[in-house]
Scaffold this motif. Structure first.
Motif, PDB file in Angstrom:
ATOM      1  N   VAL A 101      11.490  41.314  62.921  1.00 15.64           N
ATOM      2  CA  VAL A 101      10.699  42.434  62.401  1.00 15.64           C
ATOM      3  C   VAL A 101       9.517  42.646  63.349  1.00 15.64           C
ATOM      4  O   VAL A 101       8.685  41.758  63.527  1.00 15.64           O
ATOM      5  CB  VAL A 101      10.195  42.142  60.967  1.00 15.64           C
ATOM      6  N   SER A 155       9.415  45.276  52.177  1.00 16.53           N
ATOM      7  CA  SER A 155       9.112  43.959  52.737  1.00 16.53           C
ATOM      8  C   SER A 155       8.501  44.072  54.122  1.00 16.53           C
ATOM      9  O   SER A 155       7.543  43.359  54.453  1.00 16.53           O
ATOM     10  CB  SER A 155      10.385  43.109  52.794  1.00 16.53           C
ATOM     11  N   SER A 156       9.037  44.960  54.924  1.00 17.44           N
ATOM     12  CA  SER A 156       8.541  45.097  56.294  1.00 17.44           C
ATOM     13  C   SER A 156       7.102  45.585  56.309  1.00 17.44           C
ATOM     14  O   SER A 156       6.256  45.049  57.050  1.00 17.44           O
ATOM     15  CB  SER A 156       9.441  46.058  57.084  1.00 17.44           C
ATOM     16  N   TYR A 157       6.787  46.580  55.493  1.00 15.78           N
ATOM     17  CA  TYR A 157       5.412  47.064  55.492  1.00 15.78           C
ATOM     18  C   TYR A 157       4.460  46.088  54.799  1.00 15.78           C
ATOM     19  O   TYR A 157       3.265  46.074  55.081  1.00 15.78           O
ATOM     20  CB  TYR A 157       5.334  48.467  54.893  1.00 15.78           C
ATOM     21  N   TRP A 202       6.252  49.845  61.879  1.00 15.00           N
ATOM     22  CA  TRP A 202       7.547  49.152  61.905  1.00 15.00           C
ATOM     23  C   TRP A 202       8.489  49.938  62.808  1.00 15.00           C
ATOM     24  O   TRP A 202       8.752  51.115  62.566  1.00 15.00           O
ATOM     25  CB  TRP A 202       8.092  49.063  60.484  1.00 15.00           C
ATOM     26  N   GLN A 250      12.009  50.164  65.649  1.00 15.70           N
ATOM     27  CA  GLN A 250      13.291  49.699  66.157  1.00 15.70           C
ATOM     28  C   GLN A 250      13.261  49.833  67.664  1.00 15.70           C
ATOM     29  O   GLN A 250      13.043  50.933  68.185  1.00 15.70           O
ATOM     30  CB  GLN A 250      14.437  50.532  65.590  1.00 15.70           C
ATOM     31  N   ARG A 301      10.761  55.893  63.929  1.00 14.77           N
ATOM     32  CA  ARG A 301      11.051  54.468  64.051  1.00 14.77           C
ATOM     33  C   ARG A 301      11.249  54.047  65.495  1.00 14.77           C
ATOM     34  O   ARG A 301      11.079  52.870  65.834  1.00 14.77           O
ATOM     35  CB  ARG A 301      12.323  54.120  63.252  1.00 14.77           C
ATOM     36  N   GLN A 340      18.487  41.083  61.615  1.00 16.75           N
ATOM     37  CA  GLN A 340      17.752  41.802  60.579  1.00 16.75           C
ATOM     38  C   GLN A 340      16.360  41.215  60.350  1.00 16.75           C
ATOM     39  O   GLN A 340      15.437  41.931  59.947  1.00 16.75           O
ATOM     40  CB  GLN A 340      18.551  41.783  59.271  1.00 16.75           C
ATOM     41  N   ASP A 341      16.172  39.929  60.593  1.00 17.89           N
ATOM     42  CA  ASP A 341      14.870  39.303  60.355  1.00 17.89           C
ATOM     43  C   ASP A 341      14.033  39.208  61.616  1.00 17.89           C
ATOM     44  O   ASP A 341      13.062  38.438  61.661  1.00 17.89           O
ATOM     45  CB  ASP A 341      15.046  37.925  59.724  1.00 17.89           C
ATOM     46  N   ARG A 387      14.061  46.340  51.929  1.00 18.04           N
ATOM     47  CA  ARG A 387      13.726  45.903  53.287  1.00 18.04           C
ATOM     48  C   ARG A 387      12.529  46.685  53.833  1.00 18.04           C
ATOM     49  O   ARG A 387      11.662  46.133  54.511  1.00 18.04           O
ATOM     50  CB  ARG A 387      14.934  46.086  54.208  1.00 18.04           C
ATOM     51  N   ILE A 422       8.473  37.626  63.274  1.00 23.98           N
ATOM     52  CA  ILE A 422       7.615  38.684  62.729  1.00 23.98           C
ATOM     53  C   ILE A 422       6.436  38.808  63.688  1.00 23.98           C
ATOM     54  O   ILE A 422       5.573  37.927  63.740  1.00 23.98           O
ATOM     55  CB  ILE A 422       7.130  38.334  61.310  1.00 23.98           C
ATOM     56  N   ASN A 459      13.832  43.479  70.655  1.00 22.52           N
ATOM     57  CA  ASN A 459      14.712  42.552  69.932  1.00 22.52           C
ATOM     58  C   ASN A 459      15.320  41.534  70.884  1.00 22.52           C
ATOM     59  O   ASN A 459      15.403  40.342  70.578  1.00 22.52           O
ATOM     60  CB  ASN A 459      15.822  43.326  69.219  1.00 22.52           C
TER      61      ASN A 459
END
Length: 584
Positions: free
Chosen positions: A252, A175-177, A259, A261, A305, A249-250, A172, A286, A266
């Motif tokens: 992002v 993928s995020s970066y 990246w 939190q 984060r 979770q998706d 994950r 995204i 959200n």
């Protein structure tokens, strides 16, 4: 017990525990270092979930030989020079703790060479102590090998999850970066198996294809860059309402390509899909959020984060407004997708990728589906340019009503096929927009109850009700205390009087009790009223009633979903009908 200074090795292990929590923490710090070093090719290798081995190789600027050992000292960094720099951090790393922390709890080998030095350097560190140093030949860049993570802190090792879970966290992260830096090639191998490889073309959609696949990519919408007051710029790609997940979770989010939190952001992204997704489902989002570095504080936690914004409300509003406006610009009808890649198509995958490439460059004032669906044969000959059809309008086409099935679904014919319409969901959408318009114009029509209805509430429900009786009154709902936990419902909106009034009030209070930060009383009242005043499934409608309902749905602003987010209709294309009947 006397106060005394901790030995350096104990202090290092305590500090390492804050930065290196699990294998993904190692991978994160090393990938961020590679990105800060300007690498455009980053390779990550993982064995046994990272507890046995993590190797990150890059082609970045490298570390000068004179500074290699210094890099393992705590708070040694090339990214800050004064306290003022903390207020405008423009790199992913800046604390100078990562290498020291991971070296304190592992066996680490670093090899590196900058472009202006002929030979590279190798350093081995075990438990925080340098045990070997030598020169070697290698290409420009850096490779860090971390082995036997937490070998000297067995308590931490016991709390790691299974290898598959730990490897999943690293996947994950990669993928995020890859989504944040679509212009860099990122490769991930797990136990020798290739898990991820991005092309580094700079196109976000290429990264989405590599991570989520073509089927998801063709159901995404481009979010064109939009700038808000305060220099807040939001862009990216979001999923159409047909793409939803059981968790967040998706969603992002990147702030200045970091990246992050952030619960508030959200919520902002999820809230933009209000009334478009089923309850308990979450969108694919995204987003790249850019703002002046001095307006965001990234020095909140050693993992970097978490972030805080100087103007948090403005950032929240910018994200919510941008996502919502993109959704409103294009909201397609759910449709069963056609087949691709058949013998007559000449290669459906190429066809879909080609559409994706063209749609990656939208006009600034437009939003498009990131990928449109085509029947085999839609592509013109190779001698001419590939033309992407225009984005379909939001409004429904004129439909011809044919009848009713199971006293629940209306069958209608329209351009390009057949439509199955859920009569309750469709009428919910109609009532929702009617009630909203009435409230904005002159107020909702109400009806006094000749016999007020008593309702028993729990203490929590009573507290919620008393705090919002004024809000309920603006929607035509009058509820007054009658003694103890008993209340009387005296007035309701017209149309609800024949419905289950008690059930509607209880449903509203239950939703309020479970609602989080994004809960809106106004919107939930409208949703509840529209649901309880809409025609029910199982009710027989005359052909005239069916036609009237469909005509009203055609005039709706968002005809494709009910206020709860369920689809109001399914479109079966003519091509699919012909395929099912074996005509093609």
């Amino acid at each position: 017990m006397p106060i005394r200074l901790l030995p350096p090795e104990v202090a290092d292990k305590i500090a390492a525990g804050e930065v290196i929590e699990r294998p993904v923490s190692v991978a994160k710090e090393l990938v961020e270092n590679a990105l800060d070093a300007g690498a455009d090719d980053i390779r990550i290798e993982v064995v046994q979930g990272g507890r046995r081995l993590i190797r990150v190789s890059d082609n970045g600027c490298g570390i000068p030989a004179a500074e290699v050992e210094l890099a393992f000292s705590r708070h040694a960094t090339s990214k800050l020079s004064s306290a003022d720099d903390l207020y405008r951090v423009q790199t992913l790393g800046f604390r100078g703790e990562a290498l020291a922390s991971m070296a304190a709890v592992s066996r680490l080998t670093l090899t590196t060479r900058p472009a202006d030095e002929e030979a590279g350097s190798l350093v081995r560190v075990e438990g925080g102590q340098i045990i070997d140093r030598e020169a070697l030949g290698r290409p420009v860049g850096t490779t860090v090998l971390v082995e036997n993570l937490f070998f000297n802190t067995p308590a931490r090792l016991k709390f790691l999850r299974s290898d598959a879970t730990e490897a999943g966290h690293i996947a994950r992260l990669a993928s995020s970066y890859a989504l944040a830096y679509a212009d860099r090639r990122i490769t991930l191998q797990n136990n020798g198996r290739l898990v991820l490889r991005t092309t580094g073309t700079g196109a976000l959609l290429d990264a989405i294809i590599a991570i989520y696949g073509l089927d998801v990519a063709e159901q995404t919408l481009i979010v064109p860059p939009s700038e808000s007051p305060g220099g807040i710029r939001v862009s990216g790609i979001i999923g159409a309402p047909s793409v939803h997940r059981p968790n967040r979770q998706d969603i992002v989010l990147f702030v200045n390509r970091r990246w992050v939190q952030n619960t508030s952001l959200n919520v902002a992204a999820s809230d933009a899909y209000r009334t478009l997704l089923p309850n308990g489902r979450f969108p694919l989002v995204i987003l790249h959020i850019e703002l002046p570095p001095e307006d965001v504080d990234v020095n909140i936690h050693p993992t970097k984060r978490e972030v805080r914004f100087r103007h948090a409300r403005d950032v929240f509003a910018a994200v919510q407004r941008t996502v919502r406006s993109t959704l409103m610009a294009h909201h397609p009808i759910p449709v069963s997708p056609p087949e691709y890649g058949g013998p007559a198509s000449g290669g459906g995958t190429w066809q879909r990728r080609e559409a994706l490439a063209h749609l990656q460059r939208p006009a600034p004032e437009q939003s498009h589906l990131a990928m449109d669906m085509y029947r085999p044969g839609d592509r013109p000959s190779d001698t001419g340019p590939f033309v992407v059809p225009e984005t379909p309008p939001e409004r429904l086409p004129m439909l011809r009503v044919l009848g009713q099935v199971a006293q629940t679904y209306i069958i209608a014919e329209g351009p390009g096929g057949m439509y199955l319409i859920d009569q309750h969901a469709a009428h919910e959408r109609i009532r929702y927009e009617e009630l909203r318009a009435q409230r904005e114009r002159m107020g909702i029509a109400t009806q006094e109850l000749l016999d007020p209805l008593p309702i028993e509430l729990s203490p929590q429900q009573a507290t919620l009700l008393e705090a919002h009786t004024a809000t309920l009154a603006t929607f035509g709902v009058a509820i007054e205390p009658f003694g103890g936990n008993t209340y009387l419902v005296k007035r309701v909106p017209a149309g609800l009087a024949d419905g289950d009034i008690i059930a509607a009030v209880m449903e509203l209070l239950d939703a309020a009790a479970q609602g989080g930060e994004a809960f809106s009383w106004e919107d939930q009242i409208l949703i509840t009223l529209s649901c309880h005043t809409a025609v029910r499934a199982g009710r027989t409608l005359s052909i005239e009633e069916q036609r009237d309902l469909v005509r009203q749905l055609e005039r709706a602003v968002l005809p494709h979903t009910c206020p709860h987010g369920r689809p109001t209709m399914i479109h079966l294309s003519q091509a699919q009908l012909e395929k099912e009947f074996g005509r093609r």
